[in-house]
Write an enzyme that holds these catalytic residues in place. Structure first.
Site, short mmCIF file in Angstrom:
data_model
loop_
_atom_site.label_atom_id
_atom_site.label_comp_id
_atom_site.label_asym_id
_atom_site.label_seq_id
_atom_site.Cartn_x
_atom_site.Cartn_y
_atom_site.Cartn_z
N HIS A 67 1.61 -10.11 1.04
CA HIS A 67 1.44 -9.31 0.06
C HIS A 67 -0.08 -9.34 -0.08
O HIS A 67 -0.97 -10.29 -0.12
CB HIS A 67 1.69 -10.41 -1.31
CG HIS A 67 1.27 -9.98 -2.53
ND1 HIS A 67 2.11 -10.25 -3.82
CD2 HIS A 67 0.36 -8.99 -2.99
CE1 HIS A 67 1.76 -9.70 -4.64
NE2 HIS A 67 0.42 -8.91 -4.56
N HIS A 195 6.39 -8.35 -9.77
CA HIS A 195 5.22 -9.13 -10.27
C HIS A 195 5.91 -9.34 -11.69
O HIS A 195 5.85 -8.59 -12.29
CB HIS A 195 4.04 -8.17 -10.46
CG HIS A 195 2.96 -8.79 -11.16
ND1 HIS A 195 1.72 -8.78 -10.58
CD2 HIS A 195 2.64 -9.38 -12.31
CE1 HIS A 195 0.81 -9.51 -11.57
NE2 HIS A 195 1.65 -9.84 -12.73
N HIS A 250 4.03 -13.93 -5.95
CA HIS A 250 2.83 -14.93 -6.70
C HIS A 250 3.51 -15.78 -7.87
O HIS A 250 2.85 -15.68 -8.79
CB HIS A 250 1.65 -14.12 -6.88
CG HIS A 250 1.73 -12.90 -7.66
ND1 HIS A 250 2.51 -12.76 -8.73
CD2 HIS A 250 1.18 -11.78 -7.27
CE1 HIS A 250 2.34 -11.50 -9.03
NE2 HIS A 250 1.54 -10.89 -8.14
N ASP A 323 -1.90 -12.24 -1.77
CA ASP A 323 -2.04 -11.55 -2.94
C ASP A 323 -3.70 -11.18 -2.68
O ASP A 323 -4.45 -10.83 -3.56
CB ASP A 323 -2.08 -11.95 -4.16
CG ASP A 323 -1.96 -11.09 -5.37
OD1 ASP A 323 -2.03 -9.92 -4.98
OD2 ASP A 323 -1.84 -11.33 -6.46
O1 DOR Z 1 -5.02 -10.44 -9.66
C1 DOR Z 1 -4.42 -9.52 -9.28
N1 DOR Z 1 -5.03 -8.50 -8.43
N2 DOR Z 1 -3.07 -9.29 -9.66
C2 DOR Z 1 -2.40 -8.30 -9.36
O2 DOR Z 1 -1.55 -7.82 -9.90
C3 DOR Z 1 -3.04 -6.92 -8.73
C4 DOR Z 1 -4.12 -7.51 -7.98
C5 DOR Z 1 -5.12 -6.25 -7.51
O3 DOR Z 1 -4.65 -5.33 -7.18
O4 DOR Z 1 -6.48 -6.48 -7.76
ZN ZN Z 2 -0.79 -8.21 -5.74
#
Ligand code: DOR
Ligand code: ZN
Length: 462
Positions: A67, A195, A250, A323
């Site tokens: 991720h 998500h 996540h 993430d």
């Molecule tokens: O904190 C996050 N950042 N959550 C997400 O769902 C997308 C990600 C981003 O692409 O910045």
């Molecule tokens: Zn993400």
């Protein structure tokens, strides 16, 4: 007759501890022309061979981070494939699965083709998730997975990613598309990564908080745990209805862990991942980090953090993935004025620090300095977090074996005949995490100043 001259390159990694998901073993590893040709003690040296003395080092498979957001195309001011793959490589991650919320988003065969072309000469192996916000995106997905001429391209696609609520990149899918996406992914036999947050619950929480001060910590209340739980429940119902493989992205809540534990027991095909920031930080970290601690789903309380570790310990949680979501420091800080700290974009980088942070925990060193300070206050939960059952082999299971299997990445690990895709790690090396010294283009880290144990000293990736 002309003689073809072929040159052989050989590398002998001597005396390291090879870590695979089934255990650790001291052995030599012989790599010839980029392939593992020998495993075992006392492998012979030959002339011209490069020898690495790996005594005291761990030899692990290159990790898979399933991720990440590398921002290319369209958001190159935040990060590029090249900058972020350098960060991944430095952190021992040699394969990444990248998310579709770029500009344009990866919702067509053409957009995927463009990403694959851009990723050709990188140090790491990039795979891509397809996205969908409209029905015709699912038609594209079907074409990708059924058209014989697209076989090489689909080999680079690890599944579909759906946003069940708004986050960076406005990729929230409407209900009809979500339902159809689960049906299509079951038909194509590919995982759908969700998500999980619930739009109505988040909106209701926000309305309820409208009179409150704009303290950044309110972000966690605006996207409450119940919202993730409700959304996971709905996604599980769809997975059950169509027989789809659901992978929850996540995971951040105790209720979410409980739901997935029960769903697995009942036979639903569900897997999930957790991010290092949810494992290592809590809402208490807003005080120090302000908008740098803003991400979706948000930081939670210690109770949730402990439940995530328990989910790792009992096998409910399948993967740790970062993430990795770089935003510039200016975007994070400038948008977040004292009057509106919540205007900061959500997301934190993490791909370069994941391994060392997990190794710190596996060595019994809790790396978050602010939590060590209040150790006395949370003795019980703290000892649960320092779970002696969490070991280096678990890192290989969570960050290699499981994502490899779940997303059909096709890595073979450390076995004879496999392409060499290895990292050498010094488990005793202590270092201080400093954003400026990391490779991500964003130049900052939420783990600034944390002491980490374990450092990648070499990557062997052909
Ligand atoms: O904190 C996050 N950042 N959550 C997400 O769902 C997308 C990600 C981003 O692409 O910045
Ligand atoms: Zn993400």
């Amino acid at each position: 007759m002309t003689m073809m001259k072929t040159s052989t390159t050989s590398l002998l990694i001597q005396g390291g501890t090879v870590v695979r998901a089934d255990g650790e073993k001291t052995m030599d590893v012989l790599v010839t022309n980029g392939e593992i040709r020998g495993l075992g003690l006392g492998l012979g040296k030959t002339e011209g061979m490069e020898i690495i003395d790996a005594k005291g080092l761990l030899v692990m498979p290159g990790l898979i981070d399933c991720h990440v957001h590398f921002r290319e195309p369209g958001l190159e001011h935040k990060a590029t494939m090249e900058s972020e793959s350098a960060a991944a490589y430095a952190g021992g991650v040699t394969t990444v699965c990248e998310m579709p919320n770029t500009v344009p988003p990866t919702v067509s065969v053409n957009a995927l083709q463009d990403k694959v072309r851009r990723s050709q000469n990188l140090r790491v192996d990039m795979r891509f998730f397809f996205g969908a916000t409209e029905m015709h995106h699912l038609e594209e997905l079907k074409q990708l997975f059924t058209d014989a001429s697209l076989a090489p391209l689909r080999a680079r696609c690890c599944g579909l990613k759906l946003y069940l609520d708004h986050s960076t990149g406005d990729q929230k899918a409407p209900k009809g598309v979500i339902d159809e996406a689960f049906r299509v992914c079951a038909e194509l036999k590919i995982p759908v990564v969700c998500h999980c947050e619930d739009t109505e619950m988040n909106a209701a929480a926000q309305r309820g908080l409208s009179g409150r001060s704009q303290d950044i910590a309110i972000h966690s209340e605006m996207r409450p745990p119940e919202s993730e739980e409700k959304s996971i429940k709905e996604a599980l119902a769809l997975a059950k209805k169509y027989g789809t493989h659901l992978h929850v992205a996540h995971l951040s809540t105790k209720g979410g862990v409980d739901l997935i534990r029960a769903a697995k027991k009942s036979g639903i095909t569900v897997t999930c991942e957790v991010a290092p920031h949810h494992l290592l930080m809590t809402i208490d970290d807003y005080t120090k980090l302000g908008p740098l601690a803003k991400m979706n789903p948000p930081l939670r309380t210690k109770e949730h953090q402990d439940a995530l570790w328990a989910g790792i310990a009992d096998g409910t949680i399948d993967c740790v993935s970062t993430d990795h979501a770089p935003h510039t420091l200016q975007e994070k800080l400038a948008a977040a004025t004292p009057a509106s700290p919540l205007a900061a974009p959500s997301g934190v980088p993490g791909v370069e620090t994941m391994l060392s942070l997990l190794m710190s925990v596996a060595s019994g060193e809790w790396p978050n300095p602010s939590e060590i300070a209040d150790y006395g206050l949370r003795k019980n939960s703290q000892s649960e977090i320092r779970n002696p059952k969490f070991a280096i082999v678990d890192i290989v299971r969570l960050c290699f074996e499981n994502p490899n299997h779940i997303f059909n990445v096709g890595k073979r690990g450390i076995v004879e005949g496999a392409p060499a895709d290895l990292i050498l790690v010094d488990p005793k090396k202590k270092w201080v995490i400093t954003g400026k010294e990391l490779h991500s283009k964003c130049g900052w880290t939420p783990y600034e100043g944390w002491k980490a144990l374990g450092e990648v000293v070499r990557v062997i990736h052909s």
